[in-house]
Scaffold this active site. Structure first.
Site, PDB file in Angstrom:
ATOM      1  N   CYS A 181      -3.930  -1.780  -2.570  1.00  0.00           N
ATOM      2  CA  CYS A 181      -2.792  -2.372  -1.853  1.00  0.00           C
ATOM      3  C   CYS A 181      -2.491  -1.683  -0.533  1.00  0.00           C
ATOM      4  CB  CYS A 181      -1.553  -2.329  -2.727  1.00  0.00           C
ATOM      5  SG  CYS A 181      -1.848  -2.997  -4.343  1.00  0.00           S
ATOM      6  N   ASN A 185      -2.346   4.789 -10.479  1.00  0.00           N
ATOM      7  CA  ASN A 185      -3.385   3.815 -10.150  1.00  0.00           C
ATOM      8  C   ASN A 185      -4.555   4.412  -9.384  1.00  0.00           C
ATOM      9  OD1 ASN A 185      -1.055   3.875  -8.275  1.00  0.00           O
ATOM     10  ND2 ASN A 185      -2.463   2.739  -6.958  1.00  0.00           N
TER      11      ASN A 185
HETATM   12  C1  PLP Z   1       0.801   1.086 -10.534  1.00  0.00           C
HETATM   13  C2  PLP Z   1       0.833  -0.294  -9.968  1.00  0.00           C
HETATM   14  N1  PLP Z   1       1.999  -0.920  -9.815  1.00  0.00           N
HETATM   15  C3  PLP Z   1       2.089  -2.164  -9.323  1.00  0.00           C
HETATM   16  C4  PLP Z   1       0.961  -2.855  -8.935  1.00  0.00           C
HETATM   17  C5  PLP Z   1       1.097  -4.248  -8.402  1.00  0.00           C
HETATM   18  O1  PLP Z   1       0.824  -5.157  -9.437  1.00  0.00           O
HETATM   19  P1  PLP Z   1       0.731  -6.729  -9.183  1.00  0.00           P
HETATM   20  O2  PLP Z   1      -0.580  -6.948  -8.497  1.00  0.00           O
HETATM   21  O3  PLP Z   1       0.785  -7.318 -10.559  1.00  0.00           O
HETATM   22  O4  PLP Z   1       1.897  -7.131  -8.368  1.00  0.00           O
HETATM   23  C6  PLP Z   1      -0.288  -2.242  -9.063  1.00  0.00           C
HETATM   24  C7  PLP Z   1      -1.500  -2.939  -8.584  1.00  0.00           C
HETATM   25  O5  PLP Z   1      -2.265  -2.410  -7.809  1.00  0.00           O
HETATM   26  C8  PLP Z   1      -0.351  -0.940  -9.596  1.00  0.00           C
HETATM   27  O6  PLP Z   1      -1.521  -0.316  -9.745  1.00  0.00           O
END
Ligand code: PLP
Length: 382
Positions: free
Chosen positions: A329, A157
């Site tokens: 996040c 990400n």
């Molecule tokens: C690689 C990855 N996993 C999980 C997530 C979390 O996803 P969600 O917002 O659908 O819970 C993200 C979001 O930033 C992400 O980029």
């Protein structure tokens, strides 16, 4: 009127396509019934819409409909996959207690795994080289007879690098190890068919592929047993209790179909724009690309810039440009991914992540490059 902000943060989230909003529209108010209400027609219609959406997603990913479990997003899908598999192993009296992931995984994988490591499991967070790409030989050596699960994301990400999932699946399969893949950044952006690749558990998220927020899915291969992590009803084959959000589910299926329809052409277009941005930024000198140039998501560029302080740079850009210095996040802390690649905290803080998207134009890229060049030049002059 203030200048419009150029949005280049599509790895944090994408805009919900108008056609997706339209497909969702009837299911909010006009047809609001609970799909679990099987005693009346409106409930049966809602259930049919859910099952149609499930079939659309299954067809798109070339799996059986029963493989698709709806969740609130990739975070929940990851929790269900990782904790659900570990708990099922305990229930079955199995002895595998070792879990492995990359140190560059998203917090939505790292945190559930670290939780498990405090509850009787052992966790290896495998380091990666500066490329961000897993060293398969190191991975092979880190596997043990007691390894239950390997979790590796398809696309990172922050730096967008694509991990060799098929080769990892090969290593896992011959040892009876389950492979979980966080596909939140990959599904709808690169070809990713879980059964063909040998993925046992695949997480995906609606809002990363031009769908709504608050919906995602876990795709579970046949024969994989999970313990539910949400209790309170028998929805989703008893794996995930709670009334199903019909509009969001319809939106997810529509968004996925639309994303797959323009996936290849979008990647070609965005790669050209991304490469143009990289060229223009390099004119500054002292600009370093984080992670391997390839294989990488076509719409991702992540750089760190010499001679500027991260927060000052962000402050200058904020009025005009929506970009991020790391994952949405874990805002605030310098990126654990960039530090895992060998960057210092200070270098990681001076990183910029550009995430291009379906509606990004060449004009957006030229403006973004000019804005960054102006801000950096000014800051370097002090
Ligand atoms: C690689 C990855 N996993 C999980 C997530 C979390 O996803 P969600 O917002 O659908 O819970 C993200 C979001 O930033 C992400 O980029």
């Amino acid at each position: 009127m203030a200048d419009p902000v150029i949005y280049l943060d599509h790895q944090a989230t994408t805009p919900c396509e108008p056609a997706v909003v339209e497909a969702m529209a009837p299911w909010w108010s006009a047809q609001f019934a609970n799909p679990a209400s099987r005693s009346h027609r409106p409930g049966l219609l809602a259930a049919a819409a859910v099952e149609q959406a499930r079939a659309q997603i299954a067809t798109a990913l070339r799996v059986e409909s029963t493989a698709v479990v709806f969740t609130s997003g990739a975070t929940e899908a990851n929790n269900l996959a990782l904790k659900g598999l570990a708990e099922a192993e305990l229930h079955a009296g199995g002895r595998r207690r070792h879990l492995l992931c990359l140190s560059t995984e998203h917090r939505a994988v790292l945190d559930p795994l670290r939780y498990l490591s405090r509850h009787g499991f052992e966790l290896t967070e495998l380091a990666v080289p500066a490329s961000g790409l897993v060293d398969l030989e190191q991975l092979r050596q880190a596997l043990r007879p007691s390894t239950l699960l390997v979790s590796v994301m398809a696309a990172n990400n922050e730096i967008g690098v694509l991990q060799p999932i098929a080769a990892i699946a090969e290593l896992c399969r011959s040892r009876g190890i389950r492979l979980h893949c966080d596909g939140a950044q990959a599904v709808g952006h690169i070809p990713l068919l879980p059964a063909a690749l040998g993925i046992d558990l695949l997480s995906l998220s609606g809002h990363k592929l031009y769908g709504p927020k608050g919906i995602g899915a876990l795709v579970v291969a046949p024969g994989v047993t999970l313990a539910p992590q949400l209790h309170g009803g028998s929805q989703e084959q008893g794996l995930r209790a709670g009334s199903l959000p019909v509009p969001l589910i319809v939106g997810l299926a529509t968004a996925l179909e639309l994303a797959l329809a323009d996936q290849a052409a979008r990647a070609v277009r965005l790669k050209a724009l991304r490469d143009q941005l990289w060229q223009q930024l390099q004119e500054l000198g002292g600009v370093h690309r984080n992670g391997a140039p390839a294989p990488r998501l076509a719409h991702n560029l992540n750089v760190w810039i010499e001679g500027v302080e991260g927060s000052a740079l962000q402050r200058r850009l904020r009025p005009h440009l929506a970009i991020s210095s790391g994952s949405a996040c874990s805002s605030g802390e310098p990126s654990h991914v960039l530090q895992a690649l060998g960057l210092s905290r200070q270098q990681a803080a001076a990183a910029l992540r550009f995430g291009l998207g379906r509606h990004t134009s060449a004009a957006d890229i030229n403006s973004a490059a000019s804005l960054v060049r102006a801000a950096v030049t000014e800051l370097r002059q002090g």
